[in-house]
Design an enzyme around this catalytic site. Structure first.
Site, short mmCIF file in Angstrom:
data_model
loop_
_atom_site.label_atom_id
_atom_site.label_comp_id
_atom_site.label_asym_id
_atom_site.label_seq_id
_atom_site.Cartn_x
_atom_site.Cartn_y
_atom_site.Cartn_z
N GLU A 24 -3.28 7.60 -4.29
CA GLU A 24 -3.30 6.33 -3.56
C GLU A 24 -3.09 5.17 -4.53
O GLU A 24 -3.79 5.06 -5.54
CB GLU A 24 -4.64 6.16 -2.83
CG GLU A 24 -4.65 4.94 -1.92
CD GLU A 24 -5.97 4.77 -1.20
OE1 GLU A 24 -7.02 4.68 -1.87
OE2 GLU A 24 -5.96 4.72 0.05
N TYR B 2 0.85 -1.20 0.00
CA TYR B 2 0.00 0.00 0.00
C TYR B 2 0.87 1.24 0.00
O TYR B 2 1.89 1.30 0.72
CB TYR B 2 -0.89 0.02 1.25
CG TYR B 2 -1.69 1.31 1.36
CD1 TYR B 2 -2.96 1.41 0.80
CD2 TYR B 2 -1.16 2.42 2.01
CE1 TYR B 2 -3.69 2.58 0.87
CE2 TYR B 2 -1.89 3.61 2.08
CZ TYR B 2 -3.15 3.68 1.51
OH TYR B 2 -3.87 4.83 1.58
#
Ligand code: GDP
Ligand code: MN
Length: 394
Positions: free
Chosen positions: A200, A109
């Protein structure tokens, strides 16, 4: 402004962030042709909507063979995709992104956002890729790494490298540390270069063939900086936006919906905040933030009323105008006209202060609207009357 994943990947590849080979399509035939063009024998068909969580909702399908690509595109195009970010009604899928299938070794992530506490960009990273980061933050906060960025210097090479090691990339393959750090640096360049409020990548994947690739991409741009990036306007997809917010932005109104029951119509952001504060101080709850800006253009005034009253929670409207450049009597006439044209059925409290306020209050008093249009001399009185009026309606 939010954009689609395929658009975000276009932007990111301009900054040298590796993304899978892919092509967007809006028909089943187009999706199959895209897969053929990309080559290989495994593809991923991904719904393009502005919300995340598509995988769990059935909007991401790994497809072996062209027949499967066809089936996946048939299933996804036109579906009403429900994810934790769309609300129960879901969002209709009009486009799919067809991508080469990746041999995933590890999902990580990565995100960059603006940290208001430190007034700088911050890079967040976690070994727990593919999961919702909120869940990681709640259950295992120690698994989220942070690097604050000095805006004047940018993300430094050692910070990108520290993140790559923090993500334990060297344990998967030491040769992947350098490309991962480079990806992080390039991602920061994109964040800064395009004035993003959020970037993101979930997941960032390390592949079996030794690559670090942004498998998913979400970009949000700071609306206040869009004027510096005229080309980004073409990425806007009105079909994905709230009709009320589109109407507000078309009319150049700053509107943010809140949860209370007192609608606010104010000129100036500072006054709008002050108005919300005093509503709260009187025990009420504002239903929105709305700055109609300077001037008293009748079209915008009526649009503002329409937007405020289309929120069913609104039980009363408080108009707080400081007439500096704009004349209060002109505002008052506008309010009375709008009241009739828009067909407002809830009480409206008006406080007009400044140039020609005396004439303005005479217009309000003589409007013939009686108790539905109340005037207040002070801001405190306006807030008290609004809270009382809203309470009597609920
Ligand atoms: P989101 O659910 O909206 O965040 O969509 P993502 O783009 O993140 O996709 C969801 C998941 O699908 C990823 O976490 C992967 O596990 C999986 N996925 C996406 N692309 C591929 C691929 O090329 N190969 C494989 N095996 N899985 C993929
Ligand atoms: Mn994702």
């Amino acid at each position: 402004m939010k954009i689609h994943e395929y658009q975000a990947k276009e932007v990111l590849s301009r900054y040298g962030v590796p993304v899978p080979k892919g092509q967007v399509a809006d028909t089943v035939e187009g999706a199959v042709a895209a897969a053929k063009g990309i080559g290989g024998d495994v593809w991923v068909v991904k719904a393009q909507i502005h919300a995340g969580g598509r995988g769990k909702g059935g909007g991401v399908k790994v497809s072996k063979g062209l027949d499967t690509v066809k089936g996946s595109a048939e299933a996804i195009l036109g579906m009403q995709l429900v994810t934790h970010q769309t609300g129960p009604e879901g969002q209709q899928v009009k486009k799919v992104l067809v991508e080469e299938g990746m041999d995933i070794r590890k999902e990580l992530y990565l995100s960059i956002l603006v940290d208001r506490n430190t007034q700088s960009g911050v890079v967040l990273a976690s070994t727990e890729g593919g999961m919702e980061i909120e869940e990681v933050a709640a259950k295992t906060p120690e698994k989220i790494l942070r690097e604050n960025v000095d805006g004047a210097v940018g993300l430094r090479a050692f910070q990108a490298q520290r993140l790559a090691y923090g993500l334990e990339v060297d344990r998967i393959d030491p040769k992947l540390v350098r490309p991962t750090a480079a990806l992080i640096s390039n991602l920061y360049q994109a964040f800064q270069g395009e004035d993003c409020s959020l970037v993101e990548i979930n997941p960032l994947v390390l592949t079996g063939d030794g690559r670090a690739v942004a498998l998913d991409a979400k970009l949000t741009f700071d609306d206040n900086a869009l004027f510096r990036h005229p080309a980004l306007k073409d990425y806007r997809d009105l079909g994905e936006e709230e009709p009320l917010e589109i109407e507000a932005s078309d009319a150049d109104l700053s509107y943010i919906k809140l949860d209370g029951n007192i609608g606010c119509r104010v000129n100036g952001a500072g006054l709008a905040m002050g108005t919300m504060d005093i509503i709260k101080a009187q025990g009420g709850e504002p239903a929105n933030f709305l700055d109609i800006g300077g001037g008293a253009d009748q079209g915008r005034v009526e649009t503002a009323f329409r937007i405020i009253t289309s929120d069913p929670n609104v039980k009363c409207i408080l108009i707080n105008i400081f007439g500096g450049i704009v004349r209060c009597d002109v505002v008052a006439e506008g309010v009375v006209a709008a009241f009739k044209n828009v067909g407002i059925s809830i009480p409206v409290v008006v406080r007009l202060e400044g140039t020609n306020s005396k004439e303005a209050n005479e217009i309000i008093a003589g409007s013939g609207l009686g108790d539905r249009l109340l005037k207040a001399e002070s801001l405190k009185e306006a807030a008290e009357k609004s809270v009382a009026a809203a309470a009597s309606q609920s």
